[in-house]
Write an enzyme that holds these catalytic residues in place. Structure first.
Site, short mmCIF file in Angstrom:
data_model
loop_
_atom_site.label_atom_id
_atom_site.label_comp_id
_atom_site.label_asym_id
_atom_site.label_seq_id
_atom_site.Cartn_x
_atom_site.Cartn_y
_atom_site.Cartn_z
N SER A 179 0.80 -1.22 0.00
CA SER A 179 0.00 0.00 0.00
C SER A 179 0.84 1.28 0.00
O SER A 179 0.39 2.29 -0.53
CB SER A 179 -0.94 0.01 1.20
OG SER A 179 -0.21 0.01 2.40
N HIS A 207 -4.96 -3.34 -3.02
CA HIS A 207 -4.48 -2.44 -4.07
C HIS A 207 -4.24 -3.16 -5.40
O HIS A 207 -3.72 -2.57 -6.34
CB HIS A 207 -3.22 -1.71 -3.60
CG HIS A 207 -3.47 -0.90 -2.37
ND1 HIS A 207 -3.98 0.38 -2.40
CD2 HIS A 207 -3.35 -1.24 -1.06
CE1 HIS A 207 -4.14 0.81 -1.16
NE2 HIS A 207 -3.77 -0.15 -0.33
N LYS A 238 -11.50 0.87 -2.77
CA LYS A 238 -10.36 1.50 -3.46
C LYS A 238 -10.68 1.53 -4.96
O LYS A 238 -11.53 2.33 -5.36
CB LYS A 238 -9.08 0.77 -3.06
CG LYS A 238 -8.83 0.93 -1.55
CD LYS A 238 -7.57 0.32 -1.07
CE LYS A 238 -7.22 0.72 0.35
NZ LYS A 238 -8.20 0.38 1.39
#
Ligand SMILES: Cc1ncc(COP(=O)(O)O)c(C=O)c1O
Length: 393
Positions: A179, A207, A238
């Site tokens: 991250s 991610h 995200k």
């Protein structure tokens, strides 16, 4: 007395130069933001594909509210298991190429709950040194013996696996895309080691999901490792532009978590609108690969521009570009100077990253225009005069 203690603690944070304050966003999460009352170019969001404000997500959420109302009213095991939860889980399992999936209220809750369900006293966890705070807390809560191996270091992992041989079970936990550094774990090799030393593998695709793999399913999919990774955790907040998290794996993993995982059991389930947004987001991610293409173009453009200016961005292979500054105060001063000039690149300090590695965490979105990236590069050139790249930057 209590107030004194709080003030003293706060003072110690300030004395260490680590005091944090909230910023205020007024408006939606786009490539530009209204931040503390002024418009800035946003290089500080995990909304990599730029879909957090997509009309399809908004329409799905509105329709779900009209049909199912706002709140879910209870936890999943009481009366909060709604059709949309199960629909999303079926879609996630298909997306991730697993038998089943289970939705969690956040990535933090997922990691803490999954790890402490799968490992306990007598077991061993092998955790990358740069894993997210939620993984670290999951390890702590589990009471298993935790071996922290040097970041991405396969020899160090193998040494830890040998030391962990007497443990009842071994669980390797790693992010796929880290991250704060944006680099990719050596996942194929980690899986090989896991098989050699009889360990389970859990990945955090917070991610990776949406950004990697032919249909955006993540790094595990990109590498064709789905059948060999027991636990694939990821988030919906995200690249998927919404909120919440999930784990994908076997049906029995899902059942065990439903029965034992405290952060799943003892919490009100996510509301229908959030489920509907995630369903719409997965459709976009799968059906619009051009978003990933544009994202890659934007990453390359910014990366190349910054390296031409002399900045180094580590080994990032993702939209997370860490410009390592080192000193925390210098890093925050650079971030403030960028912001003064209309570019928002958040400075990240300890304890989020190791001491001496404070950085600007620059994140790229598919919806940044070439002009916005050029503007940012001009601003970086300006601030470079005041803060020339050091040996670490
Ligand atoms: C690697 C990683 N795992 C887990 C989380 C937690 O996810 P969430 O924000 O959904 O709680 C984050 C970020 O917040 C993250 O970066």
């Amino acid at each position: 007395m209590r107030a004194d203690f709080i003030a003293a603690e706060l003072q110690s944070v300030k004395d260490a130069g680590l005091y944090r304050q909230l910023r205020l966003v007024d408006g939606d999460q786009g490539p530009t933001l209204m931040l503390d009352g002024r418009e800035v170019i946003n290089f500080s969001s995990n909304n990599y594909l730029g879909i957090a404000n997509h009309p399809a997500l908004a329409a799905a959420a509105k329709a779900a509210i009209d049909r199912y109302g706002c709140g879910s009213g209870a936890s999943r095991l009481i009366s909060g298991n709604m059709t949309l939860h199960e629909e999303l889980e079926a879609k996630l399992a298909e997306f991730k190429n697993t038998e089943a999936a289970l939705v969690f209220n956040s990535g933090f809750q997922a990691n803490v709950g999954i790890i402490s369900t799968l490992a306990c006293e007598g077991d061993a966890i092998l955790s990358d040194s740069l894993n997210h705070a939620s993984i670290i807390d999951g390890c702590r809560l589990s009471k298993a013996q935790t071996f922290v191996y040097a970041h991405g270091d396969l020899a160090a992992l193998e040494t830890c696996l040998k030391q962990a041989a007497p443990a009842r079970r071994r669980l390797i936990v790693t992010e796929t895309i880290f991250s704060m550094d944006g680099d990719q774990a050596p996942l194929a090799e980690i899986v090989e080691l896991a098989e050699k030393y009889d360990a389970m593998v859990m990945v955090d695709e917070a991610h990776g999901t949406g950004v990697f793999g032919a249909n955006g399913a993540g790094v595990v999919a990109k590498l064709g490792l789905a059948p060999r990774v027991l636990i694939q955790m990821g988030t919906l907040g995200k690249a998927l532009g919404g909120f919440g998290a999930y784990v994908a794996g076997s049906r029995s993993l899902r059942d065990l978590l439903i029965n034992r995982c405290r952060s799943f059991i003892f919490t009100t389930s996510l509301p229908p609108a959030v489920m509907a947004m995630a369903l719409a987001a997965i459709d976009l991610v799968q059906n619009e690969p051009q978003r990933r293409e544009t994202l890659r173009h934007n990453c390359q453009k910014l990366k190349l521009g910054l390296s031409r200016l002399g900045f180094e961005l580590g080994k990032s292979e993702s939209p997370i570009l860490p410009l390592i500054v080192g000193d925390a105060a210098r890093c925050m001063a650079m971030s403030a100077a960028l912001l003064d000039r209309g570019v928002f690149a958040q400075g990240i300090r300890p304890p989020t990253v190791p001491v001496g590695t404070s950085r600007l965490r620059i994140t790229v979105m598919a919806t940044h225009s070439d002009a916005q990236i050029d503007r940012a590069l001009n601003v970086f050139e300006e601030i470079k005069r005041q803060w020339p790249p050091t040996t670490t930057s």
